[in-house]
Design a protein around this motif. Structure first.
Motif, mmCIF file in Angstrom:
data_model
loop_
_atom_site.group_PDB
_atom_site.id
_atom_site.type_symbol
_atom_site.label_atom_id
_atom_site.label_comp_id
_atom_site.label_asym_id
_atom_site.label_seq_id
_atom_site.Cartn_x
_atom_site.Cartn_y
_atom_site.Cartn_z
ATOM 1 N N GLN A 155 -4.042 7.265 -2.496
ATOM 2 C CA GLN A 155 -3.784 5.878 -2.102
ATOM 3 C C GLN A 155 -3.670 4.999 -3.344
ATOM 4 N N THR A 156 -2.607 4.217 -3.410
ATOM 5 C CA THR A 156 -2.379 3.354 -4.568
ATOM 6 C C THR A 156 -1.915 1.987 -4.092
ATOM 7 N N GLU A 200 0.837 -1.197 0.000
ATOM 8 C CA GLU A 200 0.000 0.000 0.000
ATOM 9 C C GLU A 200 0.870 1.245 0.000
ATOM 10 N N HIS A 201 0.552 2.173 -0.874
ATOM 11 C CA HIS A 201 1.259 3.448 -0.934
ATOM 12 C C HIS A 201 0.310 4.585 -0.561
ATOM 13 N N GLN A 225 3.868 12.813 -1.640
ATOM 14 C CA GLN A 225 2.435 13.074 -1.579
ATOM 15 C C GLN A 225 2.121 14.183 -0.576
ATOM 16 N N LEU A 284 8.019 8.225 -1.943
ATOM 17 C CA LEU A 284 6.737 8.475 -2.589
ATOM 18 C C LEU A 284 5.705 9.027 -1.605
ATOM 19 N N ASN A 285 5.651 8.452 -0.414
ATOM 20 C CA ASN A 285 4.705 8.942 0.578
ATOM 21 C C ASN A 285 5.035 10.377 1.000
ATOM 22 N N LEU A 307 4.125 6.886 -8.533
ATOM 23 C CA LEU A 307 4.704 5.560 -8.719
ATOM 24 C C LEU A 307 5.306 5.425 -10.107
ATOM 25 N N ALA A 356 0.284 7.464 -1.686
ATOM 26 C CA ALA A 356 0.731 8.381 -2.733
ATOM 27 C C ALA A 356 -0.121 8.197 -3.976
ATOM 28 N N ASP A 408 11.741 3.089 -1.908
ATOM 29 C CA ASP A 408 10.921 3.976 -2.742
ATOM 30 C C ASP A 408 9.660 4.426 -2.008
ATOM 31 N N LEU A 409 9.089 3.538 -1.199
ATOM 32 C CA LEU A 409 7.846 3.850 -0.501
ATOM 33 C C LEU A 409 7.977 5.108 0.353
#
Length: 339
Positions: free
Chosen positions: A261-262, A160-161, A308, A304-305, A168, A163, A300-301
């Motif tokens: 959310q992705t 779960e991201h 966001q 990316l978060n 992504l 972002a 990466d998570l």
């Protein structure tokens, strides 16, 4: 050219993205999980419940909403079960037509047909288009360019991201960040921000061939035919495929849940070269690949978060650099489809 920062967090933009991008076609998942009659994959794209099922030996997709009281017919995730709602047992046939409604007064049933969606399987990969038709050759040019051949899958996970989905894409298709974010993962393997990379573009799709700086490394000597090169393809809008060293393949795809959310799903598979090796060698490389992928995606998570959080207050669009050619191509494609 760059995407307006508001497009990364406003829900009304996500609705437009569904209408203009995702409704026209997206990657739904690996067909290997849909080989038996009754196998299903239930998911959401931009909030819309969709299910892809094995029906009469072929993948077919439908709106996953029961005609009775709007319960999800198939629960989220994958499994095997009759095409039947778990609330009041309304059951549907191969065409999505209501065929059984226990205790119901037939005169009170006005709608009997689920909305069906175009579905195509290509090289073991399933693509779905809620509106219109699908090109059977979706992504073929980019996949051919990296020598893609789906092998034996050996591991899969979801992540779960917090972002937007575009973050992504941008992260995956540029190597600018590799030496900074992946200093302890990618860089020691010979892949960095300054590695020699060649890009190719195929309509909305793209691919990259990144040369390893340690071409004479131990991997190449231990397994004839293996290299340290990194091959990567992006199939618009939500599919990534890569091959590392000619040994391990990686497939990941995302499904936007909301503007911020992705859900990312990823799996690793053996290439024919790896499958030809001794069991002990295969098992060692596969475990190394699992550990490496988890580490890279975790690195990466965080970025990316954090992106966001920042994008809601950005004072202007991204300032793209020459090194981010594939990213610029993605932005141009996105803006063209959204205009």
């Amino acid at each position: 050219m760059s995407i307006d920062p508001r497009a990364y967090w406003q829900e009304d933009v996500l609705e437009q993205e569904y209408q203009r991008i995702f409704s026209r076609g997206f990657y739904a998942g690996n067909a290997n999980g849909l080989r038996a009659e009754g196998d299903y994959s239930s998911y959401q794209v931009c909030g819309r419940p969709i299910v892809t099922r094995n029906i009469d030996g072929k993948p077919r997709s439908f709106e996953n909403i029961c005609l009775h009281r709007a319960n999800l017919i198939d629960p989220p995730g994958r499994g095997n079960r009759p095409f039947r709602c778990a609330y009041h047992a309304w059951q549907y046939d191969a065409d999505g037509t209501l065929e059984r409604a226990p205790l119901a007064n037939q005169e009170c049933i006005g709608r009997r047909q689920l909305q069906s969606y175009a579905t195509v399987e290509n090289r073991g990969m399933v693509f779905v288009a809620p509106e219109g038709e699908l090109d059977p050759g979706t992504g073929v040019a980019a996949l051919d360019a990296i020598g893609f051949e789906l092998g034996e899958s050996f591991h899969n996970e979801t992540l779960e991201h917090g972002a937007n989905w575009k973050f992504l894409v941008e992260n995956v298709i540029e190597a600018y960040h590799v030496s900074i974010v992946h200093e302890s993962s990618f860089v020691p393997t010979g892949i960095s921000s300054t590695s020699r990379s060649t890009n190719q573009f195929f309509g909305r799709d793209s691919c990259a061939h990144t040369a390893n700086k340690n071409q004479d490394g131990s991997k190449g000597r231990l397994i004839p035919g293996a290299t340290g090169d990194y091959l990567h393809a992006y199939i618009f809008p939500n599919l990534f495929v890569s091959i590392t060293g000619g040994l391990v393949g990686f497939i990941s795809h995302f499904k936007p849940q909301s503007a911020g959310q992705t859900l990312l799903e990823w799996e690793l598979f053996e290439t024919p070269l790896l499958m030809a090796q001794k069991t002990a060698v295969r098992n060692y490389i596969k475990q190394q690949a699992i550990d490496f992928t988890r580490k890279v995606l975790g690195e990466d998570l965080v970025v990316l978060n954090n992106s966001q959080i920042g994008i809601r207050h950005a004072r202007g669009p991204h300032q793209l650099q020459e090194i981010e050619g594939r990213l610029a191509h993605f932005h141009e494609t996105y803006l063209r489809m959204m205009s």
